[in-house]
Design a protein around this motif. Sequence first.
Motif, short mmCIF file in Angstrom:
data_model
loop_
_atom_site.label_atom_id
_atom_site.label_comp_id
_atom_site.label_asym_id
_atom_site.label_seq_id
_atom_site.Cartn_x
_atom_site.Cartn_y
_atom_site.Cartn_z
N LEU A 197 -7.20 1.62 7.16
CA LEU A 197 -8.27 2.60 7.43
C LEU A 197 -7.80 4.05 7.34
O LEU A 197 -8.61 4.96 7.18
CB LEU A 197 -8.88 2.34 8.81
N LYS A 198 -6.51 4.28 7.47
CA LYS A 198 -5.96 5.64 7.47
C LYS A 198 -6.22 6.33 6.13
O LYS A 198 -5.99 5.77 5.07
CB LYS A 198 -4.45 5.59 7.73
N LYS A 199 -6.70 7.59 6.19
CA LYS A 199 -6.92 8.39 4.98
C LYS A 199 -5.64 9.08 4.57
O LYS A 199 -4.88 9.57 5.41
CB LYS A 199 -8.01 9.43 5.21
N ARG A 200 -5.43 9.11 3.25
CA ARG A 200 -4.26 9.77 2.67
C ARG A 200 -4.71 10.54 1.44
O ARG A 200 -5.72 10.21 0.84
CB ARG A 200 -3.23 8.72 2.22
N LYS A 201 -3.91 11.49 1.04
CA LYS A 201 -4.15 12.20 -0.21
C LYS A 201 -3.16 11.63 -1.23
O LYS A 201 -1.96 11.72 -1.06
CB LYS A 201 -3.95 13.70 -0.05
N GLY A 223 -4.10 13.76 -5.50
CA GLY A 223 -5.18 14.72 -5.29
C GLY A 223 -6.46 14.12 -4.74
O GLY A 223 -7.41 14.84 -4.46
N PHE A 224 -6.52 12.81 -4.56
CA PHE A 224 -7.72 12.13 -4.07
C PHE A 224 -7.54 11.74 -2.60
O PHE A 224 -6.46 11.33 -2.19
CB PHE A 224 -8.01 10.87 -4.88
N ASP A 225 -8.60 11.86 -1.81
CA ASP A 225 -8.59 11.41 -0.42
C ASP A 225 -9.06 9.96 -0.38
O ASP A 225 -10.22 9.67 -0.69
CB ASP A 225 -9.53 12.27 0.44
N LEU A 226 -8.15 9.06 -0.01
CA LEU A 226 -8.46 7.63 0.00
C LEU A 226 -7.94 6.97 1.26
O LEU A 226 -6.88 7.33 1.76
CB LEU A 226 -7.80 6.94 -1.21
N THR A 227 -8.68 5.98 1.72
CA THR A 227 -8.16 5.13 2.79
C THR A 227 -7.21 4.11 2.16
O THR A 227 -7.15 3.98 0.93
CB THR A 227 -9.29 4.36 3.50
N GLY A 228 -6.52 3.37 2.99
CA GLY A 228 -5.67 2.31 2.48
C GLY A 228 -6.47 1.30 1.68
O GLY A 228 -6.02 0.82 0.63
N VAL A 229 -7.68 0.98 2.12
CA VAL A 229 -8.55 0.06 1.38
C VAL A 229 -8.88 0.67 0.02
O VAL A 229 -8.83 -0.01 -1.01
CB VAL A 229 -9.84 -0.27 2.17
N GLY A 230 -9.21 1.95 -0.02
CA GLY A 230 -9.52 2.62 -1.28
C GLY A 230 -8.33 2.62 -2.23
O GLY A 230 -8.49 2.46 -3.45
N ILE A 231 -7.15 2.78 -1.69
CA ILE A 231 -5.92 2.75 -2.50
C ILE A 231 -5.74 1.37 -3.12
O ILE A 231 -5.46 1.24 -4.31
CB ILE A 231 -4.70 3.13 -1.63
N ILE A 232 -5.92 0.33 -2.32
CA ILE A 232 -5.78 -1.03 -2.83
C ILE A 232 -6.82 -1.32 -3.91
O ILE A 232 -6.49 -1.88 -4.96
CB ILE A 232 -5.85 -2.05 -1.67
N ILE A 233 -8.07 -0.95 -3.66
CA ILE A 233 -9.12 -1.17 -4.66
C ILE A 233 -8.77 -0.44 -5.95
O ILE A 233 -8.90 -0.99 -7.04
CB ILE A 233 -10.50 -0.74 -4.12
#
Length: 170
Positions: free
Chosen positions: A114-118, A121-131
């Motif tokens: 759930l943690k957001k990271r940059k 240049g994109f702001d993504l959660t861990g789920v977003g990174i995996i996807i």
Amino acid sequence: MEGKWGSEIKSQALYRLDESSRMAFKCLAELTDNEIWQRPNAASNSMGNLILHLCGNMRQYIVASLGESQDTRNRDLEFSTTSGYSREQLVTMLSDTIAAVKDTIKSCTDEQLLKKRKVQGFDLTGVGIIIHVVEHFSYHTGQIAFWVKLLKDKDLGFYAGSDLNIMNEP
């Protein structure tokens, strides 16, 4: 404690990574070292470039960002390289990268998912990174498969022995 949703996201991501890996390795097994570095035209990348790019992307997004380690990616080099790696070296590089990615995903907690990271240049959660990594790997695996089919004029048999006409059950 890990929630069921986090476990399911990780499980499905690992399955999709395994599927893209299976197909990418099957494609690479068909090629010579020269074919791996062949470009269809000046505006396109060789399969060698795509493997370097996939390794760089997966390491940056998953190993460095999600795994909270140093980002050492040189993206421009992934595309400017025109030779220097054999098929076997690229297969090893991709295999090692996938293993590191899978280990990182397996060790993620729900909080890390759930943690957001940059990233890049994109702001993504861990789920977003995996996807992102799963779909990016699949996208480039499709490009590699298409290029191998053009070069070899053959079906790669990704689903040989499977009946893909089975209807869904309600």
